[in-house]
Design a protein around this motif. Structure first.
Motif, PDB file in Angstrom:
ATOM      1  N   TRP A 279      28.159  37.511  43.882  1.00 39.90           N
ATOM      2  CA  TRP A 279      27.459  37.758  45.147  1.00 39.90           C
ATOM      3  C   TRP A 279      28.357  37.455  46.340  1.00 39.90           C
ATOM      4  O   TRP A 279      28.279  38.120  47.370  1.00 39.90           O
ATOM      5  CB  TRP A 279      26.170  36.941  45.207  1.00 39.90           C
ATOM      6  CG  TRP A 279      25.152  37.463  44.247  1.00 39.90           C
ATOM      7  CD1 TRP A 279      24.650  36.846  43.154  1.00 39.90           C
ATOM      8  CD2 TRP A 279      24.529  38.765  44.290  1.00 39.90           C
ATOM      9  NE1 TRP A 279      23.758  37.670  42.492  1.00 39.90           N
ATOM     10  CE2 TRP A 279      23.668  38.848  43.172  1.00 39.90           C
ATOM     11  CE3 TRP A 279      24.617  39.854  45.147  1.00 39.90           C
ATOM     12  CZ2 TRP A 279      22.898  39.979  42.897  1.00 39.90           C
ATOM     13  CZ3 TRP A 279      23.861  40.981  44.868  1.00 39.90           C
ATOM     14  CH2 TRP A 279      23.020  41.036  43.757  1.00 39.90           C
ATOM     15  N   GLU A 280      29.204  36.448  46.188  1.00 39.93           N
ATOM     16  CA  GLU A 280      30.159  36.143  47.259  1.00 39.93           C
ATOM     17  C   GLU A 280      31.106  37.325  47.474  1.00 39.93           C
ATOM     18  O   GLU A 280      31.394  37.719  48.607  1.00 39.93           O
ATOM     19  CB  GLU A 280      30.958  34.881  46.885  1.00 39.93           C
ATOM     20  CG  GLU A 280      32.013  34.473  47.891  1.00 39.93           C
ATOM     21  CD  GLU A 280      31.441  33.849  49.146  1.00 39.93           C
ATOM     22  OE1 GLU A 280      32.155  33.806  50.153  1.00 39.93           O
ATOM     23  OE2 GLU A 280      30.266  33.409  49.121  1.00 39.93           O
ATOM     24  N   ALA A 281      31.589  37.893  46.363  1.00 42.01           N
ATOM     25  CA  ALA A 281      32.488  39.048  46.458  1.00 42.01           C
ATOM     26  C   ALA A 281      31.769  40.254  47.047  1.00 42.01           C
ATOM     27  O   ALA A 281      32.358  41.032  47.802  1.00 42.01           O
ATOM     28  CB  ALA A 281      33.045  39.386  45.077  1.00 42.01           C
ATOM     29  N   TYR A 282      30.498  40.395  46.726  1.00 43.92           N
ATOM     30  CA  TYR A 282      29.730  41.551  47.208  1.00 43.92           C
ATOM     31  C   TYR A 282      29.502  41.462  48.712  1.00 43.92           C
ATOM     32  O   TYR A 282      29.483  42.488  49.404  1.00 43.92           O
ATOM     33  CB  TYR A 282      28.393  41.624  46.470  1.00 43.92           C
ATOM     34  CG  TYR A 282      27.597  42.866  46.786  1.00 43.92           C
ATOM     35  CD1 TYR A 282      28.027  44.113  46.326  1.00 43.92           C
ATOM     36  CD2 TYR A 282      26.426  42.801  47.532  1.00 43.92           C
ATOM     37  CE1 TYR A 282      27.312  45.261  46.614  1.00 43.92           C
ATOM     38  CE2 TYR A 282      25.697  43.954  47.815  1.00 43.92           C
ATOM     39  CZ  TYR A 282      26.145  45.173  47.355  1.00 43.92           C
ATOM     40  OH  TYR A 282      25.441  46.316  47.641  1.00 43.92           O
ATOM     41  N   PRO A 285      34.356  41.341  52.579  1.00 44.03           N
ATOM     42  CA  PRO A 285      35.237  42.509  52.395  1.00 44.03           C
ATOM     43  C   PRO A 285      36.247  42.300  51.276  1.00 44.03           C
ATOM     44  O   PRO A 285      36.516  43.208  50.506  1.00 44.03           O
ATOM     45  CB  PRO A 285      35.939  42.643  53.756  1.00 44.03           C
ATOM     46  CG  PRO A 285      35.053  41.927  54.724  1.00 44.03           C
ATOM     47  CD  PRO A 285      34.401  40.823  53.948  1.00 44.03           C
ATOM     48  N   HIS A 286      36.837  41.104  51.224  1.00 49.46           N
ATOM     49  CA  HIS A 286      37.813  40.830  50.163  1.00 49.46           C
ATOM     50  C   HIS A 286      37.797  39.341  49.841  1.00 49.46           C
ATOM     51  O   HIS A 286      37.801  38.499  50.724  1.00 49.46           O
ATOM     52  CB  HIS A 286      39.218  41.243  50.587  1.00 49.46           C
ATOM     53  CG  HIS A 286      40.246  41.003  49.523  1.00 49.46           C
ATOM     54  ND1 HIS A 286      40.277  41.724  48.346  1.00 49.46           N
ATOM     55  CD2 HIS A 286      41.251  40.109  49.439  1.00 49.46           C
ATOM     56  CE1 HIS A 286      41.268  41.283  47.589  1.00 49.46           C
ATOM     57  NE2 HIS A 286      41.868  40.308  48.236  1.00 49.46           N
ATOM     58  N   ALA A1186      33.290  43.146  43.004  1.00 57.60           N
ATOM     59  CA  ALA A1186      33.942  41.883  42.636  1.00 57.60           C
ATOM     60  C   ALA A1186      35.201  42.146  41.835  1.00 57.60           C
ATOM     61  O   ALA A1186      36.242  41.492  42.041  1.00 57.60           O
ATOM     62  CB  ALA A1186      32.967  41.011  41.836  1.00 57.60           C
ATOM     63  N   GLN A1187      35.129  43.110  40.927  1.00 62.24           N
ATOM     64  CA  GLN A1187      36.272  43.372  40.051  1.00 62.24           C
ATOM     65  C   GLN A1187      37.469  43.879  40.832  1.00 62.24           C
ATOM     66  O   GLN A1187      38.618  43.512  40.541  1.00 62.24           O
ATOM     67  CB  GLN A1187      35.859  44.388  38.979  1.00 62.24           C
ATOM     68  CG  GLN A1187      36.898  44.632  37.916  1.00 62.24           C
ATOM     69  CD  GLN A1187      37.026  43.480  36.944  1.00 62.24           C
ATOM     70  OE1 GLN A1187      37.036  42.321  37.337  1.00 62.24           O
ATOM     71  NE2 GLN A1187      37.124  43.779  35.676  1.00 62.24           N
ATOM     72  N   VAL A1190      39.121  40.873  42.491  1.00 62.60           N
ATOM     73  CA  VAL A1190      39.830  40.019  41.536  1.00 62.60           C
ATOM     74  C   VAL A1190      41.073  40.736  41.013  1.00 62.60           C
ATOM     75  O   VAL A1190      42.127  40.119  40.832  1.00 62.60           O
ATOM     76  CB  VAL A1190      38.887  39.612  40.382  1.00 62.60           C
ATOM     77  CG1 VAL A1190      39.643  38.851  39.314  1.00 62.60           C
ATOM     78  CG2 VAL A1190      37.741  38.764  40.913  1.00 62.60           C
ATOM     79  N   LYS A1191      40.952  42.038  40.780  1.00 64.38           N
ATOM     80  CA  LYS A1191      42.095  42.800  40.265  1.00 64.38           C
ATOM     81  C   LYS A1191      43.243  42.771  41.255  1.00 64.38           C
ATOM     82  O   LYS A1191      44.409  42.594  40.879  1.00 64.38           O
ATOM     83  CB  LYS A1191      41.654  44.250  40.010  1.00 64.38           C
ATOM     84  CG  LYS A1191      42.767  45.175  39.560  1.00 64.38           C
ATOM     85  CD  LYS A1191      43.253  44.849  38.175  1.00 64.38           C
ATOM     86  CE  LYS A1191      44.268  45.872  37.704  1.00 64.38           C
ATOM     87  NZ  LYS A1191      44.798  45.546  36.383  1.00 64.38           N
ATOM     88  N   ARG A1192      42.923  42.926  42.539  1.00 61.70           N
ATOM     89  CA  ARG A1192      43.990  42.910  43.541  1.00 61.70           C
ATOM     90  C   ARG A1192      44.635  41.530  43.635  1.00 61.70           C
ATOM     91  O   ARG A1192      45.849  41.405  43.772  1.00 61.70           O
ATOM     92  CB  ARG A1192      43.422  43.341  44.898  1.00 61.70           C
ATOM     93  CG  ARG A1192      43.241  44.861  44.977  1.00 61.70           C
ATOM     94  CD  ARG A1192      42.469  45.313  46.178  1.00 61.70           C
ATOM     95  NE  ARG A1192      42.342  46.767  46.200  1.00 61.70           N
ATOM     96  CZ  ARG A1192      41.329  47.425  46.712  1.00 61.70           C
ATOM     97  NH1 ARG A1192      40.331  46.762  47.248  1.00 61.70           N
ATOM     98  NH2 ARG A1192      41.292  48.746  46.693  1.00 61.70           N
TER      99      ARG A1192
END
Length: 1596
Positions: A279-282, A285-286, A1186-1187, A1190-1192
């Motif tokens: 939810w934090e990632a959602y 922005p990044h 979120a993915q 995290v991927k970046r």
């Protein structure tokens, strides 16, 4: 109404079971029938048995930890340790301390109020259970007294009371005990309550699901269900939902706990603990790396090293076994869990086939003979796959976590072992050999994900955008090339070690699913065949035989595919090499106007690559089609055998259940063919790592003396002495068959046959010809070479107590700031640091950088010239507090001015005074005044002399000659009028040039539009219609096949079996199979053609964009970023983007068809189906956001790991010399931990979404089953078809989300390529800009009011310059630094923004296409850039001339007069040139550039004259060639750095601040006493000769 009967049965059965009359009747019945199985009647003894076992284990534990046993153990082991329980269980409260404070501390010790509340609730539940059991015992005693019941039930109830008493004690211990006691009590209590709960489920809940059984303990009435509820809470709910206490692995060093370590079991199972992160990632922005959960302490590198090194490190492991077995011993628990999860997954994988079979059989028979209610099988359809999904996600959780740990372990292991290995030097100093380029590490200033799909790693050297004056060695003269040292040319070592931790690591972790091949596949096949045998009889064995017969087909095609892939990779490598080479010399290409030809060359290689790519993809299609078709053929043959040969009837329950199993077999076949190559590759990679660890030659200090080997003990050495006596040194042991990476070399031995003692606190010089072993002598002192003592008096001594500093010949810098490179971990002392900067001549260099000493030097010192790197390396040694300084030819990369400054200011200064300096140098003339002790080496590796310089000169005539030449060169250098203008901009924050743009959020429409338009080609509507139509037909046919099988089975219900024409149905089914294969194959082939078209178009646009950009953009963009776009990102577009776009189209159409098929038979179910699909889509959206974050972050965190690794391996000798191994180990561990912090959530996020989508899919299928069974009245075959569609649709939701996520991630490469397509460009060629064919007929040049600036909004660097040069004139251009000499050159070529007019042979250059203009002007830069390849390819890269023309040009340029016919390493047209010409001296490069100019036959030649880096002979040849070999109509503009080279020019132009201040003949200018040229000549030390030259020209 018949369809509602099962629902009515369920409701009525529950009402009857729970009615009071029925309870009494069931109780009487239970006691009336002695034929009930004993295990059913006496199952309540099981908890009592579990309690007894628990009590026995607890007593054993108490006994072992009792004081007498501990005392005995301490006596036996002579040591005594206090357990954690002892330390924590007894809490002494000091008198007067508040009792509430003590309780609060105890609650905190338990893990907090939440854990305390859960344990208290469990305690209360156990108390209630004990109370109810006592009531039950009393009531059973009362019944016995009145009715004479048996004693057995009473004893059973008493045993349960005992169980609950033990549970009460254990519950109390979980609250009041010490840490170890609590942990043990929790495990015993959870097990005991779970066993008891399971027994009650078996006795009293399971019977409710059956038609024939009833609860055994129904006589207890409401008490029974209260007990069951309490047991469910205490034995299931609380253990699953209670948070866990964080217990650090190291109590002395507790870490910040990860949510994973404190989450409840239920939270772990379904990944609730990731919800806050998602939810934090959602919402943001990044998400930055710091916002991700911290690493669990068992994932930290330090912990992993302690755990794994005893099994894997050659210095700790007891046996030399294969690494695979070592890794198994490191992760035994994980392997057991993984295999257990696989077994559960396989078993639950049959849940859907069994559920469908039983449910359809119930509907076919109307419930006759059914044992359980249909809702049981519906729940089975939900919980079976869900449990399987949970098990499989846990399997993936453990395999991915282990792979992350293995990455950390192997990276650390290789890094630590690399610090022990001997770095061998290349002793063969032949200048004709091409030095291999060093392997690069990622550009850490960019968000570059290093994809490792290909079999090669990036091994191209990324060079600085421009090189300063001191970038080339002064002593790289004639054919002499600096000796390759351990610190220098070591591409083999760096490249191979980088491959170990990148390519090989990727292959090892890619085989993490090995257990699927070993355990899952055989078990799955066995159970599937067993199930099919149960359903279809021995026809299943016919199907198995068919599958085994057809199995080699995909394997054979896969084998061909791999061969094609290897060929394709060769073409990819060739294209990548061409692109890399082009980007490394892109400025030269632009200055020569070679962009169109270069683009064509690269495009030709691209076409060849894509031709193989097409073959590869079509073969991949064949493998896919065979894997898809084989199970269908097997199913067809099995049904044929069952119906025709066995003459049996098909039914819906048989068809749809067996169809599900055939799908399982198809997946199994696909997995097997896919995993076998991965496992083989991983085995090879593991062996490569093992070979490095066990077969690499180590430094002598790490080499153990073998048993029986003769060992000469070291002689007694006087403390503090620096020296060697009677020793020989080699780069390898006597029997060198080791695998240490290193270039091929001749056997070199350094021999010290007497005693060599260096003077302490003095300046010691080591001199000698190239290849004599000067560097080797330093390496011998440092212990880097293999030491062979000659006798008992031999020794090597280098005291390290006061510290040793080392400056390597090939400068080694880290990717840090200049200051960090100089300080190198020492305390910062501002006064000392300032002195070091001044003494090492770095003040002016730092002033050129906006960020000063906080400028990042970049990967391999990207932002520094060669001389700057050499001085930073020297400054590091001078700044250190080391008493002994070993300096290896640090003056070689410096011009004469800087070298003299270093000697006068630094070596004679107070920072070096009193320290022992051992300097290897060729620059004897400069260094000789400070030498107190000189060691001269001969070409045979022996010491020729030691003592004074005069003694060395007397014994070495060659040295004397070199000394005289060097003194001449020093005098020549004093005549230079300026210094080379550095051209390496930096920003004020010190970061490299510009930050790379990072896209935030999802891939945008412009990005996808680029690909969609490129794929569609010139007929997009026709293309997309063909693709969508073909895929739709294929998927619709698949759906119709499934429905058709059900329709076939239905015929046996409606007609006599004899009337069913089996051949007709088999024929139709076969026809559908052919239609399916043809439509899918054609659509995929069409897509491959479109994908190749897109790959070709995008690559062409990218190359054209970069080649057509401005020099300003190139100055702002590191070459490594451009190369990454043209290689890695293009590879991703070729493979992943192309595949995933097709998959998403195919999957979307397939899901739509299946969902529509469900709606046809269940229209009312469209609403809940749409809701479930919507929820699934929302989950996927949240997950992808979120993915992507995290991927970046994972990509960003990976580059520094590899960057640090590569930098450290490149500087092994320096690190060991400084004794900085531990510092580098810690930095490496820190970076690996950061990478782990991003990698762990990356994998866990996948588990989060998979669990939820699998649950949604199961809910969709089971709710549809409820609707079909209880609320409709359709046939069993249609129910089977609908359920098949629902189950497959549910599974596709997850796959669709997965593909979308992968497409988003791969689309990042499209974004990055689009960024570089949409950059600033120079003017494009137009038809009207093509000059006449005769142009230029002469070299006449006229410039009118020419102004120039580097950017449209930048300041002017030239101010209305006007001049005229007649054809054939030679014009010298002089001026101090910043006067505008280089800017004038660039403006003539229109490389920068210009105003005004330039007429070249009468044509305005503004009206001419840039490629036409630049191809008719030739510029020879001060340090010319050359292409990797042969000399022929450099002179004539586009094969436009024959060898005779090229040889004439070489002869005319003076190359042949510089070298004799019989010279070893003589340069010819076939000589190999290294990238950038790094294996040639600067003089040789300038001669070749001059030859290239002669070949081009340009009428205008611009020469940026080389400095004193060129020796006299080469300089004279170049000057003679310029005067005699150029045509009379060739105009020569010379940017001069030495006055004597232009004083005989026709005219001299003097520039100052971007304006022409003087322009006339040399004589006329010298006659002006106030002129600038006159002032420059007056300042020169050779003004008389210059005046005579000017007069001579005028007179002639």
């Amino acid at each position: 109404m018949g369809a509602l009967r099962p629902l009515g049965d369920l409701v009525s059965s529950l009402q009857v079971v729970f009615s009071p009359d029925m309870l009494r009747a069931q109780n009487a019945e239970a006691h009336a029938f002695p034929k009930e199985p004993e295990v059913w009647r006496n199952s309540l003894y099981i908890p009592a048995g579990a309690a007894a076992l628990s009590a026995a284990l607890l007593l054993l534990h108490i006994t072992i930890h009792s004081r007498p046993v501990k005392f005995l153990h301490s006596k036996l082991s002579a040591s005594h340790t206090v357990s954690a329980d002892d330390a924590s269980s007894d809490t002494v409260v000091a008198p007067g301390v508040d009792e509430r404070s003590h309780i609060r501390r105890h609650v905190d010790d338990l893990g907090g109020p939440m854990i305390f509340a859960f344990r208290l609730a469990r305690l209360l539940s156990v108390v209630a259970l004990l109370a109810l059991s006592i009531v039950t015992v009393m009531s059973s005693g009362f019944r016995k007294a009145h009715s004479g019941a048996s004693n057995q039930s009473m004893w059973i109830n008493i045993s349960l009371c005992v169980v609950y008493v033990l549970a009460l004690l254990l519950s109390s211990a979980t609250i009041a005990g010490g840490q170890t006691t609590r942990r043990i009590a929790c495990r015993h209590l959870a097990t005991l309550l779970a066993v008891t709960w399971g027994v009650y489920m078996y006795r009293d809940v399971w019977p409710l699901a059956t038609y024939s059984l009833s609860p055994f303990d129904a006589s207890e009435g409401w008490v029974l269900w209260v007990k069951v509820a309490l047991l469910t809470v205490a034995g299931v709910v609380i253990p699953l939902t209670a948070p866990r206490q964080y217990i650090p692995l190291d109590p002395e060093d507790p870490q910040e706990p990860s949510p994973e370590q404190t989450a409840s079991i239920m939270s772990l199972i379904v990944y609730f603990w990731l919800d806050p992160l998602i939810w934090e990632a959602y919402k943001t922005p990044h998400l930055k790396l710091e916002k991700l959960p911290p690493n669990a302490d068992y994932d930290l590198v330090q912990t992993l090293i302690k755990k794994s090194y005893p099994q894997l490190d050659p210095f700790q492991a007891k046996t030399n076994r294969h690494m695979f077995w070592g890794l198994l011993r490191v992760f035994p628990k994980e392997c057991l869990i993984v295999n257990a999860m696989i077994v559960i997954k396989v078993l639950t994988g049959l849940a859907s086939p069994i559920g469908i079979r039983q449910l359809l059989a119930y509907m076919e028979t109307g419930g006759q003979g059914a044992v359980v209610y249909p809702w049981v099988w519906i729940m089975w359809l939900f919980f079976g796959p869900l449990i399987g999904s949970i098990a499989f996600q846990w399997y993936i959780f453990y395999t991915t976590r282990v792979s992350v740990r293995i990455q950390a372990i192997i990276t650390s292991l290789v890094f630590d072992h690399a610090l022990r290995i001997r770095v061998k030097a290349d002793d063969d100093k032949s200048s004709s050999s091409v030095a291999p380029s060093a392997s690069t590490t990622p550009d850490t200033a960019s968000v570059v994900e290093f994809t490792l799909d290909s079999s090669t790693s990036e091994e191209e050297t990324v060079r600085a955008s421009s090189v300063g004056a001191d970038s080339s060695g002064k002593k790289q003269k004639k054919d002499e090339k600096r000796a390759t040292t351990p610190e220098g040319e070591r591409s083999n070592l760096v490249g191979k070690l980088n491959n170990l931790v990148t390519v090989d690591m990727e292959k090892i972790t890619a085989a993490k699913d090995l257990w699927i091949l070993i355990i899952m596949a055989p078990l799955q096949v066995s159970l599937s065949i067993w199930f099919l045998y149960d359903v279809l009889g021995w026809s299943s064995f016919v199907g198995l035989a068919t599958m085994l017969a057809l199995f080699p087909i995909p394997g054979y095609i896969t084998n061909i595919t791999q061969k094609v892939q290897r060929e394709k990779m060769k073409r990819t490598d060739a294209r990548t090499q061409a692109v890399t080479e082009t980007m490394n010399v892109i400025r030269m290409i632009k200055l020569f106007g070679w962009e169109p030809q270069t683009a064509d060359q690269i495009d030709e290689k691209r076409q060849d690559e894509l031709a193989w790519q097409k073959k590869y993809q079509l073969l991949t299609l064949s493998v896919t089609m065979s894997n898809f078709a084989i199970p269908l053929v097997v199913m067809l043959i099995t049904f044929f055998t069952y119906t025709v040969i066995m003459n049996q009837q098909l039914s819906a329950s048989k068809i749809f259940s067996s169809m599900a199993v055939f799908e399982i077999l198809r997946e199994c076949l696909f997995v097997t063919t896919g995993f076998i190559p991965l496992v083989i590759q991983a085995k090879v990679s593991l062996e490569r790592v093992h070979e490095f660890l066990y077969k690499t030659e180590l430094l002598d200090v790490f080499t153990t003396v073998k048993e029986g080997e003769r060992f000469v003990s070291a002689a007694e050495v006087t403390p503090g002495i620096i020296g060697i006596r009677e020793c020989a040194f080699t780069w390898a042991g006597e029997h060198d068959c080791t695998m240490t990476p290193g270039p091929p070399r001749r056997r070199f031995t350094l021999r010290v046959e007497e005693e060599l003692i260096f003077k302490r606190s003095h300046f010691n010089l080591i001199v000698g010809p190239t290849g004599s072993g000067k560097t080797s002598l330093l390496m011998a002192l440092l212990g880097e070479m293999h030491h062979i003592p000659a006798g008992p008096s031999s020794y090597v001594s280098l005291p390290r107590e006061g510290g040793v500093a080392y400056a390597a010949q090939e400068s080694w810098v880290q990717n840090e700031t200049i200051r960090d490179n100089i300080i190198f971990g020492s305390p910062y002392d501002e006064e000392r640091y300032s002195k070091v900067i001044e003494h090492c001549a770095l003040q002016r260099d730092l002033s050129l950088f906006d960020a000063g000493d906080m400028t990042e030097v970049g990967e391999k010192g990207l932002t520094l010239s060669g001389g700057q790197k050499a001085r930073v390396t020297l400054a590091r040694a001078i700044y250190s507090s080391a008493e002994i300084l070993l300096l290896d030819d640090v003056l070689a990369a410096l011009d004469v001015h800087t070298a003299k400054w270093i000697v006068d200011k630094c070596f004679r200064g107070d920072l070096v005074r009193g320290r022992t300096v051992i300097l290897v140098t060729h620059n004897v003339a400069i260094a000789s005044p400070i030498a107190d002790f000189v060691v001269s080496l001969g070409t045979d590796g022996r010491i020729a002399s030691m003592g004074s310089l005069d003694l060395a000169l007397a014994k070495n005539k060659k040295l004397s000659q070199d000394l005289r030449e060097e003194k001449d060169e020093i005098r020549k250098a004093e005549h230079e009028v300026d210094e080379v203008e550095p051209n390496v901009p930096a920003r004020k924050d010190g970061k490299l040039i510009v930050e790379e743009e990072v896209e935030v959020g999802h891939v945008g429409w412009p990005t996808m539009k680029l690909y969609i338009k490129s794929v569609g080609g010139s007929h997009p509507v026709l293309f997309w219609t063909a693709i969508a139509g073909g895929i739709f037909v294929a998927n619709f046919t698949i759906t119709m096949q499934i429905w058709f099988l059900g329709y076939w089975a239905q015929q046996y219900e409606e007609h006599d079996p004899q009337d069913v024409h089996v051949a007709y149905y088999l024929g139709l089914y076969s026809a559908m199979l052919l239609v399916l294969t043809a439509s899918f194959g054609l659509s995929f082939r069409t897509w491959v053609i479109g994908g190749l078209r897109a790959s070709r178009k995008i690559h062409r646009e990218l190359i054209a964009s970069v080649l057509g950009t401005t020099l300003r953009w190139l100055d702002q963009t590191p070459v490594s970023r451009i190369i990454a776009r043209c290689t890695q990102d293009v590879d991703t577009i070729d493979s992943k983007v192309q595949n995933f776009v097709f998959y998403i189209i195919e999957q979307t159409l397939d899901m739509s068809i299946r969902f529509f098929a469900v709606i046809v038979f269940s229209p009312l179910f469209s609403i809940p189906g749409a809701i479930i699909a919507g929820i699934g889509g929302a989950c996927g959206q949240v997950y992808m956001k979120a993915q992507l974050c995290v991927k970046r972050e994972m990509s960003n965190a990976k580059a520094p790991v590899l960057g640090h690794f590569g930098a450290a391996i490149g500087g092994l000798t320096s690190i060991r010399a400084y004794g900085a191994q531990e510092v580098f180990r810690k930095e490496s561990m820190k970076r690996i931990d950061r990478f782990t912090r991003a990698t762990v959530p990356f994998w866990n996020l996948n588990r989060w979404v998979c669990i939820r989508l699998d649950a949604l899919g199961g809910l969709f299928a089971s709710s549809l089953a409820v609707y079909l069974v209880y609320f409709t009245n359709i046939r069993a075959s249609n129910v089977g078809f609908s359920l098949n569609m629902a189950v497959s649709f549910a599974q596709m939701i997850l796959w669709w989300i997965h593909i979308m996520n992968e497409l988003e991630l791969s689309g990042n490469s499209l974004e990055r390529v689009l960024q570089y397509i949409n950059i600033e460009h120079e003017a494009k060629p137009i038809p009207s800009g093509v000059p006449p064919a005769y142009w230029p007929a002469s070299g006449e040049l006229r410039v009118e009011k020419l102004s120039a600036r580097y950017s449209p909004d930048g300041p002017r660097v030239l101010h209305e310059v006007s001049f005229e040069v007649k054809s054939g004139e030679r014009v010298g251009i002089v001026g101090r630094t910043g006067s505008g000499k280089s800017s004038l050159t660039l403006s003539l070529l229109r490389c920068i923004v210009t105003e005004g007019k330039v007429y070249y042979d009468g044509l305005d250059t503004n009206s001419i296409n840039l490629d036409s203009l630049r191809s008719h002007i030739t510029i020879i830069p001060q340090v010319p850039e050359l292409l990797a390849g042969t000399l022929r390819q450099n002179l004539d890269p586009f094969d436009q001339h024959d060898d005779a023309v090229l040889n004439d040009a070489l002869r005319g340029a003076g190359l042949f007069s510089l070298q004799g016919q019989g010279d070893e390493g003589r340069i010819t047209l076939d000589s190999e040139i290294a990238s950038g010409g790094s294996n040639l001296s600067v003089g040789q490069r300038q001669i070749l550039a001059l030859a290239r100019a002669i070949v081009r036959q340009s009428k205008l030649l611009i020469l940026d004259e080389a400095t004193s880096a060129i020796d006299y002979a080469t300089d004279a040849i170049i000057q003679r060639s310029l005067r005699t070999e150029l045509g009379k109509d060739v105009t020569l503009l010379t940017i001069a750095h030495r006055l004597q080279t232009i004083m005989d020019a026709d005219k001299i132009m003097v520039l100052d601040a971007g304006r022409i201040v003087e322009f006339d003949t040399p004589r006329a200018l010298l006659e002006n006493p106030d002129g600038m040229l006159r002032a420059l000549v007056e300042e020169s030390g050779d003004k008389e000769a210059l005046f005579n030259m000017a007069r001579g020209v005028s007179a002639s």
